[in-house]
Design an enzyme around this catalytic site. Structure first.
Site, short mmCIF file in Angstrom:
data_model
loop_
_atom_site.label_atom_id
_atom_site.label_comp_id
_atom_site.label_asym_id
_atom_site.label_seq_id
_atom_site.Cartn_x
_atom_site.Cartn_y
_atom_site.Cartn_z
N ASP A 187 0.85 -1.19 0.00
CA ASP A 187 0.00 0.00 0.00
C ASP A 187 0.88 1.24 0.00
O ASP A 187 1.55 1.54 0.99
CB ASP A 187 -0.91 -0.01 1.23
CG ASP A 187 -1.95 1.11 1.20
OD1 ASP A 187 -1.91 1.93 0.26
OD2 ASP A 187 -2.78 1.16 2.11
N ASP A 389 -1.63 5.90 -6.35
CA ASP A 389 -2.06 5.02 -5.28
C ASP A 389 -2.23 3.59 -5.79
O ASP A 389 -2.97 3.35 -6.75
CB ASP A 389 -3.38 5.52 -4.70
CG ASP A 389 -3.82 4.72 -3.48
OD1 ASP A 389 -2.95 4.40 -2.64
OD2 ASP A 389 -5.01 4.40 -3.37
#
Length: 509
Positions: A187, A389
């Site tokens: 992440d 992201d």
């Protein structure tokens, strides 16, 4: 201070850095003089077969090309000291309610539409969480300190298998001594490393046995008086003299437990004394993964803990959906390629975990869409901007920019039969019966001149098995833009935190 030690590998990256600098200075000139195609062909039948059914890709299959308006200088992928780890998409790991059979059974007819709908629901929650984090002003696990560590370059393959909005891609690493292999979500928007731990008072289902610190000789709890504990902006106090942590995610998921120092193993590389969360109470849609490998910009992320020796340098290549091969995750300056299209890496003090990039505009069919450049700018107050992201699937754009972009695409695809919108997508096409269709190119115009033209499969995706394809962009409920992993798939992406650049290409995966 947390100290990391590695096998005695010495990486000399001065030559590579000089080549990188030279390549960066020529970007604008080459971008201004290089033409790019205004259309490409989407292989409809192939896209449906590969994206909606998990199978081994055929040898010799042709794949869409990633096109850069830059010189395509290449370097060896076997650079000295570079360790590569595998990355897999979440669909390769058949765990949780999404899956009904083992993915080793090639050509199995999986319920792709069901998985697609669940993925879009996760995505909406993920985007909402990112926007709240920016508006609040701090990431939930942002930190204020930094550290320097002596490390060599290494990496891992990346796999996918995530049931939560915090990530769609997995990496397999060893936790503890002796190492226990675990699937961890990567992440780029999180600043903490954590795993589920025994005794587990509340755990979700994961693919591997839950990590038991009692079986690891390298596990060491962090005391409340430790400077490591102080680096957690949102710690949960103390329990029996041990530092506690707590992370809340946007969909109500959370992990709670104690902070510890532990050894992580990446292929043949051992990283000691990594600060990790040992989660005894965990809830949410993390099904399949043992925990999360935070790669954000803060000092408590794994990248931050590696510190000055790697200069915040890492690279990943997210494997395209439905392709049997794996992507990769690499750490260290040797991972930075020569010949990439380098764009500015921006920082937002209100959201130090996030990697912002300089986006100047969008193009369709070789024509720049008339969108004011300030729509994508990060303001001095920390509003707006464009975030890269890995945990968001679909790229989000401010509504005005999205509408102009979408309308330009619709105008140039007027000959294709339309279909009603699906989920978050309002621009869809009925391509049932087509083998291949001609579609306009879609491009990102970056600050400083580089233009990235996406493969067709990165912007027109199947949403069911009956030939419905949708334009894989959506409007943002705020001024924040997010470049999601669908648009990143198959493209080598590099982060040079020390020099403030993000690189795209030149290689594909």
């Amino acid at each position: 201070m947390v100290l990391l030690s590695l096998p005695s590998l010495v990486v000399v990256a001065a030559v590579l850095l000089n080549l990188f600098t030279a390549a960066s200075t020529t970007m604008a000139a080459t971008a201004a003089t290089t033409a790019h195609a205004d259309f490409q062909h989407l292989k409809v039948r192939e896209a449906i077969d590969t994206m909606t059914k998990i199978r081994v890709a055929k040898t010799g299959e042709n794949h869409d090309e990633v096109v850069f308006q830059e010189k395509d200088q290449r370097h060896s992928s076997d650079a000295s000291g570079k360790w590569k780890l595998k990355l897999l998409h979440r669909d390769k790991i058949p765990v949780g309610d999404d899956y009904s059979s083992n993915n080793n059974n090639n050509n199995t007819n999986w319920d792709y539409h069901h998985r697609f709908n669940k993925r879009m629901k996760r995505d909406v929650k993920r985007v909402g969480a990112l926007i709240r984090r920016v508006s609040i002003g701090t990431a939930p696990n942002a930190t204020t300190a930094s550290s320097n560590y002596e490390v060599a370059d290494f990496g891992s393959d990346v796999v996918s298998g995530m049931e939560q909005g915090s990530g769609e891609y997995f990496v397999r690493i060893g936790v503890g001594s002796p190492p226990r292999s675990q699937y961890m979500v990567i992440d780029s928007g999180s600043d903490i490393v954590w795993v589920q731990c025994q005794p587990c008072n509340q755990c979700y289902r994961q693919s591997d046995p839950v990590f038991d610190p009692a079986n690891s000789v390298s596990f060491s709890g962090v005391s409340c008086a430790s400077s490591v504990c102080d680096r957690l902006l949102e710690n949960a106090g103390c329990h029996a003299g041990r530092c506690r942590y707590e992370v809340q995610y946007g969909d109500g998921s959370y992990t709670k437990g104690t902070l510890a120092l532990e050894t992580l193993t990446f292929d043949q590389t051992t990283v000691r004394n990594v600060a990790i969360g040992c989660g005894h109470r965990n809830r949410g849609m993390f099904i399949g993964a043992a925990g999360l490998l935070g790669l954000g910009g803060g000092s408590m992320s794994f990248v931050g803990q590696l510190g000055g020796q790697t200069g915040g340098a890492f690279a990943y290549c997210l494997v395209s959906r439905g392709i049997e091969s794996t992507g990769s995750l690499e750490f260290g300056r040797a991972a930075l390629p020569v010949g990439a299209a380098w764009v500015p890496l921006l920082r937002n003090p209100r959201a130090p975990s996030f990697y912002y990039i300089g986006l100047a505009g969008l193009g369709v069919g070789g024509i720049r869409v008339p969108i004011p450049e300030n729509v994508f700018q990060l303001t001095e107050l920390g509003d707006g901007g464009v975030v890269m992201d890995t945990g968001t699937a679909v790229t989000r754009l401010p509504t005005a920019a999205y509408v102009a972009f979408r309308d330009a695409f619709i105008t140039q695809t007027a000959s294709l039969p339309r279909s009603p919108g699906v989920s978050i997508f309002d621009t869809c096409y009925d391509l049932n019966g087509f083998v291949s269709v001609r579609v306009p190119t879609v491009s990102f115009y970056f600050s400083g001149g580089p233009i990235l033209t996406l493969p067709a499969r990165n912007f027109l995706i199947p949403v069911n098995e009956s030939g419905t394809f949708c334009f894989a962009f959506a409007p943002s409920p705020s001024g924040l833009s997010i470049i999601g992993n669908i648009q990143q798939e198959g493209i080598q992406i590099s982060f040079d935190g020390a020099n403030g650049f993000v690189g795209f290409g030149p290689n594909v995966c």
